[in-house]
Write a protein that holds these residues in place. Structure first.
Motif, PDB file in Angstrom:
ATOM      1  N   LYS A   9       0.946  -1.328  -0.012  1.00  0.00           N
ATOM      2  CA  LYS A   9       0.062   0.079   0.092  1.00  0.00           C
ATOM      3  C   LYS A   9       0.675   1.264  -0.037  1.00  0.00           C
ATOM      4  CE  LYS A   9      -4.300  -1.674   0.606  1.00  0.00           C
ATOM      5  NZ  LYS A   9      -5.196  -1.531  -0.362  1.00  0.00           N
ATOM      6  N   GLU A  12       2.145   1.606  -3.554  1.00  0.00           N
ATOM      7  CA  GLU A  12       1.306   2.267  -4.414  1.00  0.00           C
ATOM      8  C   GLU A  12       0.940   3.678  -4.237  1.00  0.00           C
ATOM      9  OE1 GLU A  12      -3.463   1.167  -5.588  1.00  0.00           O
ATOM     10  OE2 GLU A  12      -2.794   0.402  -3.684  1.00  0.00           O
ATOM     11  N   LEU A  13       0.953   4.080  -2.806  1.00  0.00           N
ATOM     12  CA  LEU A  13       0.714   5.481  -2.519  1.00  0.00           C
ATOM     13  C   LEU A  13       1.822   6.268  -3.011  1.00  0.00           C
ATOM     14  CD1 LEU A  13      -0.948   7.689  -0.884  1.00  0.00           C
ATOM     15  CD2 LEU A  13       0.490   6.906   1.062  1.00  0.00           C
ATOM     16  N   HIS A  15       3.515   6.003  -5.872  1.00  0.00           N
ATOM     17  CA  HIS A  15       3.636   6.225  -7.217  1.00  0.00           C
ATOM     18  C   HIS A  15       2.157   6.611  -7.611  1.00  0.00           C
ATOM     19  CE1 HIS A  15       7.633   4.883  -7.394  1.00  0.00           C
ATOM     20  NE2 HIS A  15       7.204   3.880  -6.381  1.00  0.00           N
ATOM     21  N   TYR A  16       1.316   6.795  -6.641  1.00  0.00           N
ATOM     22  CA  TYR A  16      -0.159   7.142  -7.213  1.00  0.00           C
ATOM     23  C   TYR A  16      -0.131   8.784  -7.664  1.00  0.00           C
ATOM     24  CZ  TYR A  16      -5.189   6.470  -7.273  1.00  0.00           C
ATOM     25  OH  TYR A  16      -6.631   6.221  -7.679  1.00  0.00           O
ATOM     26  N   LYS A  17      -0.466   9.032  -8.768  1.00  0.00           N
ATOM     27  CA  LYS A  17      -0.771  10.376  -9.385  1.00  0.00           C
ATOM     28  C   LYS A  17      -2.146  10.988  -9.372  1.00  0.00           C
ATOM     29  CE  LYS A  17       3.168   9.696 -12.260  1.00  0.00           C
ATOM     30  NZ  LYS A  17       3.858   9.982 -13.536  1.00  0.00           N
ATOM     31  N   TYR A  27       2.715  13.291  -8.818  1.00  0.00           N
ATOM     32  CA  TYR A  27       2.477  12.407  -7.675  1.00  0.00           C
ATOM     33  C   TYR A  27       1.873  12.976  -6.400  1.00  0.00           C
ATOM     34  CZ  TYR A  27       5.884   9.481 -10.028  1.00  0.00           C
ATOM     35  OH  TYR A  27       6.646   8.761 -10.784  1.00  0.00           O
ATOM     36  N   LYS A  48     -10.866   4.932  -3.588  1.00  0.00           N
ATOM     37  CA  LYS A  48      -9.466   4.666  -3.388  1.00  0.00           C
ATOM     38  C   LYS A  48      -8.836   6.312  -3.345  1.00  0.00           C
ATOM     39  CE  LYS A  48      -5.741   2.420  -5.309  1.00  0.00           C
ATOM     40  NZ  LYS A  48      -5.323   1.320  -6.418  1.00  0.00           N
ATOM     41  N   LEU A  49      -9.166   7.054  -4.097  1.00  0.00           N
ATOM     42  CA  LEU A  49      -8.529   8.435  -4.567  1.00  0.00           C
ATOM     43  C   LEU A  49      -8.694   9.044  -3.236  1.00  0.00           C
ATOM     44  CD1 LEU A  49      -6.929  10.712  -5.795  1.00  0.00           C
ATOM     45  CD2 LEU A  49      -9.022  11.532  -6.957  1.00  0.00           C
ATOM     46  N   MET A  52      -6.437   7.776  -0.621  1.00  0.00           N
ATOM     47  CA  MET A  52      -5.038   7.944  -0.707  1.00  0.00           C
ATOM     48  C   MET A  52      -4.840   9.559  -0.419  1.00  0.00           C
ATOM     49  SD  MET A  52      -3.478   5.400  -2.227  1.00  0.00           S
ATOM     50  CE  MET A  52      -3.275   4.097  -3.196  1.00  0.00           C
ATOM     51  N   GLN A  72       9.794   5.814  -3.390  1.00  0.00           N
ATOM     52  CA  GLN A  72       9.889   6.166  -4.558  1.00  0.00           C
ATOM     53  C   GLN A  72      11.079   5.863  -5.325  1.00  0.00           C
ATOM     54  OE1 GLN A  72       8.808  10.337  -4.880  1.00  0.00           O
ATOM     55  NE2 GLN A  72       6.508   9.647  -5.500  1.00  0.00           N
ATOM     56  N   ALA A  77       8.514   2.430  -9.781  1.00  0.00           N
ATOM     57  CA  ALA A  77       7.275   2.067 -10.454  1.00  0.00           C
ATOM     58  C   ALA A  77       7.513   1.172 -11.564  1.00  0.00           C
ATOM     59  CB  ALA A  77       6.348   3.364 -10.967  1.00  0.00           C
TER      60      ALA A  77
END
Length: 79
Positions: A9, A12-13, A15-17, A27, A48-49, A52, A72, A77
């Motif tokens: 998690k 994932e966080l 690299h989440y954009k 990011y 989910k957004l 995050m 990161q 990623a």
């Protein structure tokens, strides 16, 4: 009770954009703190957004951005 972070998690966080708006493609860790505070005051989106963004808000207000930048770097990623 011991709290254990979920490695997947966090990766994932890291690299989440942002999928829309002025900061689309940025990011979440690079979003300005006032933008996250605005979401906090107006309400985070559902799903989910929202989760995050809320998590990133907590990370930023606690000064933990370097942790996300390290993730990161250490876990690039997968494309």
């Amino acid at each position: 009770m011991e709290i254990q972070p979920n490695k997947e998690k966090l990766i994932e966080l890291a690299h989440y954009k942002m999928p829309f708006g002025k900061f689309k493609g940025s990011y979440l860790v690079n979003l300005p703190e006032p933008y996250l505070v605005w979401f906090k005051n107006k309400g985070f989106p559902q799903g989910k957004l929202g989760t995050m963004l809320q998590t990133m808000y907590e990370i930023k207000i606690n000064g933990l951005e370097p942790l996300i930048h390290k993730i990161q770097k250490d876990y690039p990623a997968v494309r």
